[in-house]
Design an enzyme around this catalytic site. Structure first.
Site, PDB file in Angstrom:
ATOM      1  N   ASP A 122     -14.757  69.104  18.225  1.00  0.00           N
ATOM      2  CA  ASP A 122     -14.912  67.874  19.024  1.00  0.00           C
ATOM      3  C   ASP A 122     -16.386  67.649  19.312  1.00  0.00           C
ATOM      4  O   ASP A 122     -17.082  68.548  19.787  1.00  0.00           O
ATOM      5  CB  ASP A 122     -14.131  67.959  20.336  1.00  0.00           C
ATOM      6  CG  ASP A 122     -13.808  66.584  20.894  1.00  0.00           C
ATOM      7  OD1 ASP A 122     -14.754  65.789  21.084  1.00  0.00           O
ATOM      8  OD2 ASP A 122     -12.627  66.285  21.132  1.00  0.00           O
ATOM      9  N   THR A 129     -12.559  60.354  33.123  1.00  0.00           N
ATOM     10  CA  THR A 129     -11.398  59.604  32.619  1.00  0.00           C
ATOM     11  C   THR A 129     -10.529  60.426  31.678  1.00  0.00           C
ATOM     12  O   THR A 129      -9.400  60.034  31.387  1.00  0.00           O
ATOM     13  CB  THR A 129     -11.858  58.330  31.892  1.00  0.00           C
ATOM     14  OG1 THR A 129     -12.741  58.702  30.816  1.00  0.00           O
ATOM     15  CG2 THR A 129     -12.595  57.395  32.836  1.00  0.00           C
ATOM     16  N   ASN A 130     -11.045  61.543  31.182  1.00  0.00           N
ATOM     17  CA  ASN A 130     -10.278  62.388  30.251  1.00  0.00           C
ATOM     18  C   ASN A 130      -9.236  63.242  30.953  1.00  0.00           C
ATOM     19  O   ASN A 130      -8.197  63.579  30.376  1.00  0.00           O
ATOM     20  CB  ASN A 130     -11.214  63.340  29.489  1.00  0.00           C
ATOM     21  CG  ASN A 130     -12.312  62.648  28.716  1.00  0.00           C
ATOM     22  OD1 ASN A 130     -13.414  63.165  28.604  1.00  0.00           O
ATOM     23  ND2 ASN A 130     -12.030  61.465  28.179  1.00  0.00           N
ATOM     24  N   HIS A 132      -6.961  63.242  33.216  1.00  0.00           N
ATOM     25  CA  HIS A 132      -5.556  62.971  33.532  1.00  0.00           C
ATOM     26  C   HIS A 132      -4.608  63.393  32.421  1.00  0.00           C
ATOM     27  O   HIS A 132      -3.406  63.574  32.651  1.00  0.00           O
ATOM     28  CB  HIS A 132      -5.364  61.474  33.854  1.00  0.00           C
ATOM     29  CG  HIS A 132      -5.011  60.611  32.683  1.00  0.00           C
ATOM     30  ND1 HIS A 132      -5.948  60.170  31.781  1.00  0.00           N
ATOM     31  CD2 HIS A 132      -3.827  60.110  32.254  1.00  0.00           C
ATOM     32  CE1 HIS A 132      -5.363  59.436  30.858  1.00  0.00           C
ATOM     33  NE2 HIS A 132      -4.077  59.375  31.109  1.00  0.00           N
ATOM     34  N   ARG A 133      -5.132  63.573  31.205  1.00  0.00           N
ATOM     35  CA  ARG A 133      -4.278  63.948  30.078  1.00  0.00           C
ATOM     36  C   ARG A 133      -4.820  65.127  29.280  1.00  0.00           C
ATOM     37  O   ARG A 133      -4.056  65.782  28.567  1.00  0.00           O
ATOM     38  CB  ARG A 133      -4.100  62.749  29.133  1.00  0.00           C
ATOM     39  CG  ARG A 133      -5.378  62.333  28.418  1.00  0.00           C
ATOM     40  CD  ARG A 133      -5.254  60.971  27.761  1.00  0.00           C
ATOM     41  NE  ARG A 133      -6.451  60.595  27.003  1.00  0.00           N
ATOM     42  CZ  ARG A 133      -7.571  60.138  27.531  1.00  0.00           C
ATOM     43  NH1 ARG A 133      -7.668  59.994  28.847  1.00  0.00           N
ATOM     44  NH2 ARG A 133      -8.608  59.818  26.781  1.00  0.00           N
ATOM     45  N   CYS A 243       1.023  62.387   1.291  1.00  0.00           N
ATOM     46  CA  CYS A 243      -0.186  62.505   2.102  1.00  0.00           C
ATOM     47  C   CYS A 243      -0.395  61.199   2.871  1.00  0.00           C
ATOM     48  O   CYS A 243       0.367  60.239   2.741  1.00  0.00           O
ATOM     49  CB  CYS A 243      -1.393  62.826   1.222  1.00  0.00           C
ATOM     50  SG  CYS A 243      -2.053  61.419   0.286  1.00  0.00           S
ATOM     51  N   CYS A 260      -7.223  54.691  23.071  1.00  0.00           N
ATOM     52  CA  CYS A 260      -6.865  55.027  24.455  1.00  0.00           C
ATOM     53  C   CYS A 260      -7.810  54.370  25.442  1.00  0.00           C
ATOM     54  O   CYS A 260      -7.399  53.935  26.520  1.00  0.00           O
ATOM     55  CB  CYS A 260      -6.886  56.542  24.645  1.00  0.00           C
ATOM     56  SG  CYS A 260      -5.608  57.405  23.713  1.00  0.00           S
ATOM     57  N   CYS A 320      -1.171  57.767  -6.100  1.00  0.00           N
ATOM     58  CA  CYS A 320      -2.047  58.053  -4.966  1.00  0.00           C
ATOM     59  C   CYS A 320      -3.461  58.371  -5.449  1.00  0.00           C
ATOM     60  O   CYS A 320      -3.646  59.116  -6.422  1.00  0.00           O
ATOM     61  CB  CYS A 320      -1.510  59.226  -4.148  1.00  0.00           C
ATOM     62  SG  CYS A 320      -2.564  59.676  -2.729  1.00  0.00           S
ATOM     63  N   CYS A 427     -16.892  41.066  29.892  1.00  0.00           N
ATOM     64  CA  CYS A 427     -15.883  42.048  29.494  1.00  0.00           C
ATOM     65  C   CYS A 427     -16.331  43.427  29.967  1.00  0.00           C
ATOM     66  O   CYS A 427     -17.265  43.536  30.766  1.00  0.00           O
ATOM     67  CB  CYS A 427     -15.652  42.034  27.981  1.00  0.00           C
ATOM     68  SG  CYS A 427     -17.028  42.669  27.021  1.00  0.00           S
TER      69      CYS A 427
END
Length: 473
Positions: A122, A129-130, A132-133, A243, A260, A320, A427
């Site tokens: 990562d 904000t991350n 909560h999940r 795939c 998200c 493919c 926005c």
């Protein structure tokens, strides 16, 4: 009285003597244990090595050490796993790409199950904000690398496993090198370019790809590129699941894919899909056949009514571009160019409008404060969806959601713009506001062109430069 004092004195002496004898006994026990261990070690070199491995971290292959049997007993009791299955789990290597809503629960259950080595990829850092999940991260981990934060949490769950964090963005230049070190890959990302990258890299390295996704109240899960030839329990060793490219030969339009951060997600939904990804990985490790796993099948979860469904995917495509017998793509490519989309969720600063059609947060604040009745002279149009508008907004703004501005609704907006001396579109980050403003400027009369602009940097800029109490999400 003297008799009582004498008895108390005798008892004290006896207690002291008892302590001395207990220490002697414990010392003797230790000597006997050490002598026994020495005798065992000296029997043969092979027994010596075996003993050392059992006394330290691990001995896998012929038998499980005492600590592993005790720790993993509840899953060893399952006939689907057993001792042999646990041995496979303890020697398995799984790569989790994405330490977010899916990756956190997936990695947590893999660590708990005793997967020998877990890699975490990562590029991002932990934000409020991350949390909560993304359950491997806590408030104290804010601004820390997600990969490092997840690795620390996993080590606290299971100190017997190896956890390797990769604080990088997976790319065509590093994907093969990283993925080739592992047996199974979990796609816990949330963008299309990375999904194509993982698909192609896993096919190149012949690794099964367990792909999950979650958005709003829905989730999906399947296994791409599974090869029966690697599983001796399979009856049909020639079977290969489709795939990602077999199912999606061409990428969807960038504006058709939600995220998200833009659309929201319910935390338990990511927990459900991430947990199921871990389950599929464990089943794959212990040798379940493709009929028992989600190879060639797509699991669909609807959190609104808590229902699961299964859709059978089309077979592996003979045409493919990557997994067919005659592939046209034989190396990793630039997937952001291929998908015409970003491979991360970092703020994207679009430059659609000319600089004279953009207004800074401070300029907007000055204009709003100088207008006594800005409802009549200055129209502030917030183009976020209704849920975001209800969450927070600039005083006096009106809500005209971007996704509803078609046909009659767009014509009504044009009529509204013509009635005001100044119109500013707003926005969240200053991107959607430019899109709407440009759409209006393309059709509005020339006399109104200089009256239309947008808030540069959006509400994030408003919170940074004007109102520090304004929520940033």
């Amino acid at each position: 009285m003297d008799r009582m004092n004498h008895l108390e004195s005798e008892i004290t002496e006896l207690r002291q003597l008892l302590n001395v004898k207990e220490k002697e006994l414990n010392s003797l026990r230790k000597e006997l244990i050490q002598q026994y261990q020495t005798n065992v070690i000296q029997q043969t070199d092979n027994q010596h090595q075996q003993f050392e491995m059992q006394m330290n971290k691990s001995l896998y292959g012929d038998q499980l050490p005492k600590w592993a049997i005790e720790r993993y007993s509840r899953q060893i009791l399952l006939s689907d796993i057993g001792v042999k299955g646990q041995e496979k789990i303890c020697t398995a290597k799984v790569l989790v790409v994405g330490a977010g809503g899916l990756g956190c629960p997936a990695a947590m259950y893999l660590a708990g199950a005793g997967v020998g080595e877990i890699g975490i990829v990562d590029y991002d850092t932990v934000e409020l904000t991350n949390i909560h999940r993304q359950i491997l991260h806590g408030e104290c981990d804010q601004n820390m690398s997600k990969a490092e934060s997840a690795a620390q949490s996993l080590r606290s769950i299971n100190s017997r496993i190896t956890v390797t964090p990769y604080s990088v963005q997976l790319s065509p230049t590093n994907a093969i090198e990283i993925i080739s070190k592992y047996d199974i890959v979990l796609d816990c990302t949330d963008n299309v370019p990375t999904r194509y990258l993982l698909n192609d890299a896993c096919l190149t390295t012949k690794k099964p790809l367990i792909s999950g996704s979650a958005l709003k109240m829905e989730g999906q899960l399947t296994i791409y590129g599974y090869r029966a030839e690697n599983n001796p329990n399979e009856k049909d060793s020639a079977y290969r699941s489709p795939c990602y490219r077999c199912v999606f030969p061409t990428p969807p339009a960038a504006d058709a894919v939600g995220s998200c951060s833009s659309n929201g997600v319910c935390g338990p939904v990511t927990g459900i899909i991430g947990s199921l990804q871990a389950l599929e990985a464990i089943k794959c490790i212990v040798g379940h056949t493709h009929e028992q796993m989600l190879a060639g099948r797509l699991l669909l979860f609807d959190g609104d009514d808590s229902t699961f469904g299964i859709a059978r995917l089309r077979p592996r495509s003979e045409q493919c571009a990557v997994c067919s017998d005659q592939p046209t793509i034989t190396r990793l490519i630039d997937y952001e160019v291929f998908c015409k989309a970003q491979a991360n969720e970092k703020d994207l600063d679009l430059n659609i409008l000319p600089s004279h059609s953009r207004m800074s947060a401070l300029e907007l604040a000055q204009k709003l404060s100088s207008v006594k009745n800005h409802d009549a002279r200055h129209l502030l149009v917030d183009v976020r969806n209704e849920a975001e508008f209800n969450m927070c907004r600039i005083d006096g703004a009106v809500n005209r959601p971007m996704d509803r501005l078609q046909g009659k609704k767009f014509q009504e907006l044009l009529d509204e713009v013509r009635d005001y001396e100044q119109v500013t579109f707003v926005c969240r980050r200053g991107n959607d506001s430019q899109v709407v403003a440009k759409k209006v400027l393309d059709v509005i009369g020339e006399g109104h062109v200089n009256r239309v602009n947008d808030l540069n940097g959006g509400l994030h800029a408003w919170a940074k430069y004007v109102d520090a109490n304004f929520p940033v999400y």
